[in-house]
Design a protein around this motif. Sequence first.
Motif, PDB file in Angstrom:
ATOM      1  N   LEU A   1      -6.646 -95.976  36.151  1.00 27.79           N
ATOM      2  CA  LEU A   1      -5.459 -96.778  36.418  1.00 27.79           C
ATOM      3  C   LEU A   1      -5.006 -96.472  37.842  1.00 27.79           C
ATOM      4  CD1 LEU A   1      -3.953 -95.942  32.978  1.00 27.79           C
ATOM      5  CD2 LEU A   1      -4.481 -98.253  33.703  1.00 27.79           C
ATOM      6  N   SER A   2      -5.068 -97.476  38.713  1.00 29.01           N
ATOM      7  CA  SER A   2      -4.811 -97.253  40.128  1.00 29.01           C
ATOM      8  C   SER A   2      -4.128 -98.476  40.731  1.00 29.01           C
ATOM      9  CB  SER A   2      -6.129 -96.981  40.859  1.00 29.01           C
ATOM     10  OG  SER A   2      -6.933 -98.154  40.866  1.00 29.01           O
ATOM     11  N   LYS A   3      -3.961 -98.456  42.054  1.00 23.23           N
ATOM     12  CA  LYS A   3      -3.325 -99.567  42.760  1.00 23.23           C
ATOM     13  C   LYS A   3      -4.083-100.874  42.597  1.00 23.23           C
ATOM     14  CE  LYS A   3      -5.555 -98.249  47.127  1.00 23.23           C
ATOM     15  NZ  LYS A   3      -6.446 -99.421  47.216  1.00 23.23           N
ATOM     16  N   ASP A   4      -5.337-100.791  42.182  1.00 20.80           N
ATOM     17  CA  ASP A   4      -6.136-101.996  41.968  1.00 20.80           C
ATOM     18  C   ASP A   4      -6.015-102.528  40.540  1.00 20.80           C
ATOM     19  OD1 ASP A   4      -7.151-101.899  44.613  1.00 20.80           O
ATOM     20  OD2 ASP A   4      -8.617-100.390  43.992  1.00 20.80           O
ATOM     21  N   SER A   5      -5.291-101.827  39.681  1.00 23.24           N
ATOM     22  CA  SER A   5      -5.114-102.237  38.290  1.00 23.24           C
ATOM     23  C   SER A   5      -3.923-103.190  38.160  1.00 23.24           C
ATOM     24  CB  SER A   5      -4.898-101.009  37.395  1.00 23.24           C
ATOM     25  OG  SER A   5      -5.960-100.088  37.529  1.00 23.24           O
ATOM     26  N   PRO A   6      -3.939-104.057  37.145  1.00 25.32           N
ATOM     27  CA  PRO A   6      -2.784-104.946  36.936  1.00 25.32           C
ATOM     28  C   PRO A   6      -1.551-104.161  36.521  1.00 25.32           C
ATOM     29  CG  PRO A   6      -4.343-105.104  35.113  1.00 25.32           C
ATOM     30  CD  PRO A   6      -5.015-104.287  36.167  1.00 25.32           C
ATOM     31  N   VAL A   7      -0.387-104.710  36.833  1.00 26.43           N
ATOM     32  CA  VAL A   7       0.899-104.077  36.537  1.00 26.43           C
ATOM     33  C   VAL A   7       1.680-104.977  35.579  1.00 26.43           C
ATOM     34  CG1 VAL A   7       3.102-103.293  37.502  1.00 26.43           C
ATOM     35  CG2 VAL A   7       0.975-102.928  38.774  1.00 26.43           C
ATOM     36  N   ALA A   8       2.286-104.363  34.577  1.00 28.46           N
ATOM     37  CA  ALA A   8       3.128-105.101  33.637  1.00 28.46           C
ATOM     38  C   ALA A   8       4.552-104.556  33.709  1.00 28.46           C
ATOM     39  CB  ALA A   8       2.591-104.970  32.219  1.00 28.46           C
ATOM     40  N   ASN A   9       5.495-105.415  33.398  1.00 29.71           N
ATOM     41  CA  ASN A   9       6.894-105.011  33.284  1.00 29.71           C
ATOM     42  C   ASN A   9       7.284-105.180  31.819  1.00 29.71           C
ATOM     43  OD1 ASN A   9       9.577-104.434  33.589  1.00 29.71           O
ATOM     44  ND2 ASN A   9       9.929-105.840  35.280  1.00 29.71           N
TER      45      ASN A   9
ATOM     46  N   TYR B   1      -3.537-105.079  17.673  1.00 29.00           N
ATOM     47  CA  TYR B   1      -3.713-104.856  19.101  1.00 29.00           C
ATOM     48  C   TYR B   1      -3.060-103.532  19.510  1.00 29.00           C
ATOM     49  CZ  TYR B   1      -4.550-109.883  18.806  1.00 29.00           C
ATOM     50  OH  TYR B   1      -5.017-111.114  18.439  1.00 29.00           O
ATOM     51  N   LEU B   2      -3.559-102.987  20.620  1.00 29.30           N
ATOM     52  CA  LEU B   2      -3.015-101.744  21.156  1.00 29.30           C
ATOM     53  C   LEU B   2      -2.782-101.900  22.651  1.00 29.30           C
ATOM     54  CD1 LEU B   2      -2.411 -98.623  20.667  1.00 29.30           C
ATOM     55  CD2 LEU B   2      -4.722 -98.256  21.555  1.00 29.30           C
ATOM     56  N   VAL B   3      -1.595-101.529  23.096  1.00 29.82           N
ATOM     57  CA  VAL B   3      -1.277-101.502  24.524  1.00 29.82           C
ATOM     58  C   VAL B   3      -0.997-100.055  24.922  1.00 29.82           C
ATOM     59  CG1 VAL B   3       0.296-102.272  26.345  1.00 29.82           C
ATOM     60  CG2 VAL B   3      -0.327-103.830  24.474  1.00 29.82           C
ATOM     61  N   VAL B   4      -1.615 -99.631  26.016  1.00 37.22           N
ATOM     62  CA  VAL B   4      -1.395 -98.286  26.549  1.00 37.22           C
ATOM     63  C   VAL B   4      -0.824 -98.427  27.951  1.00 37.22           C
ATOM     64  CG1 VAL B   4      -2.439 -96.064  27.118  1.00 37.22           C
ATOM     65  CG2 VAL B   4      -3.365 -97.421  25.228  1.00 37.22           C
ATOM     66  N   TYR B   5       0.371 -97.904  28.155  1.00 37.37           N
ATOM     67  CA  TYR B   5       0.990 -97.900  29.472  1.00 37.37           C
ATOM     68  C   TYR B   5       1.771 -96.602  29.609  1.00 37.37           C
ATOM     69  CZ  TYR B   5       5.572 -99.217  27.440  1.00 37.37           C
ATOM     70  OH  TYR B   5       6.758 -99.231  26.746  1.00 37.37           O
ATOM     71  N   SER B   6       2.674 -96.500  30.576  1.00 38.39           N
ATOM     72  CA  SER B   6       3.480 -95.285  30.727  1.00 38.39           C
ATOM     73  C   SER B   6       4.933 -95.694  30.920  1.00 38.39           C
ATOM     74  CB  SER B   6       2.997 -94.458  31.928  1.00 38.39           C
ATOM     75  OG  SER B   6       3.641 -93.197  31.960  1.00 38.39           O
ATOM     76  N   SER B   7       5.767 -95.327  29.961  1.00 37.78           N
ATOM     77  CA  SER B   7       7.181 -95.692  30.013  1.00 37.78           C
ATOM     78  C   SER B   7       7.891 -94.937  31.131  1.00 37.78           C
ATOM     79  CB  SER B   7       7.861 -95.389  28.678  1.00 37.78           C
ATOM     80  OG  SER B   7       7.937 -93.981  28.470  1.00 37.78           O
TER      81      SER B   7
ATOM     82  N   VAL C   1      -6.561 -91.053  35.815  1.00 34.51           N
ATOM     83  CA  VAL C   1      -7.697 -91.303  34.919  1.00 34.51           C
ATOM     84  C   VAL C   1      -7.286 -90.995  33.483  1.00 34.51           C
ATOM     85  CG1 VAL C   1     -10.011 -90.522  34.264  1.00 34.51           C
ATOM     86  CG2 VAL C   1      -9.447 -90.885  36.675  1.00 34.51           C
ATOM     87  N   LEU C   2      -7.578 -91.942  32.596  1.00 30.96           N
ATOM     88  CA  LEU C   2      -7.246 -91.769  31.184  1.00 30.96           C
ATOM     89  C   LEU C   2      -8.449 -92.146  30.333  1.00 30.96           C
ATOM     90  CD1 LEU C   2      -4.788 -91.157  29.244  1.00 30.96           C
ATOM     91  CD2 LEU C   2      -4.547 -93.644  29.061  1.00 30.96           C
TER      92      LEU C   2
END
Length: 272
Positions: free
Chosen positions: A75-83, A170-176, A216-217
């Motif tokens: 997960l880096s600056k090249d990855s998509p971002v969600a709000n 479905y599963l979503v993995v992000y960081s709150s 990295v995850l």
Amino acid sequence: MMPPSLLRPLLLALVLLALGACRSIVPPNFRPPENSTNAIDVARKTLEGAAPCCGSFADLSYQDMLPWQPQRFELSKDSPVANLNGDRSYFLAFRLPQGAQLPYTIAMKSELNGRWLSSSYLFAPTVVVLDDAFQPLHSEDIQLCEYIGWTSETTGAFGKFKVMDDKARYLVVYSSAKQQGSQTYWEQSPTTFSAEAPVKMNPAGSFKIAHGPDGVLFVGMQNDTYKRAINNAVCSKAEQGNGVISTIRSVVTTDLLGKDPETNEKDKEKGS
């Protein structure tokens, strides 16, 4: 053949040049430590400046199936971002396996992001399980626990999540935001180096690794390797005991002699 009067100055110049080059090369372990906040601050500013692609769970793409064993994702600056729920984050989205026997465990491992332990950070995951209408069934900030194994595969900050609902699709993995502002306990001490005395090390005891926005995850169905690492991982500082002598005295009194301290006190009262 060059005259001796010219040869000596030439050799002296070459020696001085070589010494200057050597002075400019400093071994990595002898260099002063990096700024402990610079890398994570840069990563945070990069995330803040990124344009979110999605604002709801229904907007995400779920083309990828959850791996049958943990796989590496960066997960880096090249990855998509969600709000999501007001939390800006890089993310991963998966379809969950249908027909898998419930409950099953999803394992995760975050790797240190940085060269020096004192300036490293971790991507700490938040998981959301969704139904077939992309409605959340459960959301959880995953606690990470440190485990140092014999290989890179068994070293890192491990966590797990158990899927128990048969409606899970479905599963979503992000960081709150809460996760990104938290820390993970790390038993291995960071070592800093003094610029004046490079070989003098200063161990600082137990440490807490900050959580950052990228990294990295590893994510996937739990396998035996991850299960062993998670079961043996260190999640927090061990509680302070009463000491070896106190423990031995307790064992000798209760186990070896078959006596209980409270019973002994009662016997004394009866005899008095």
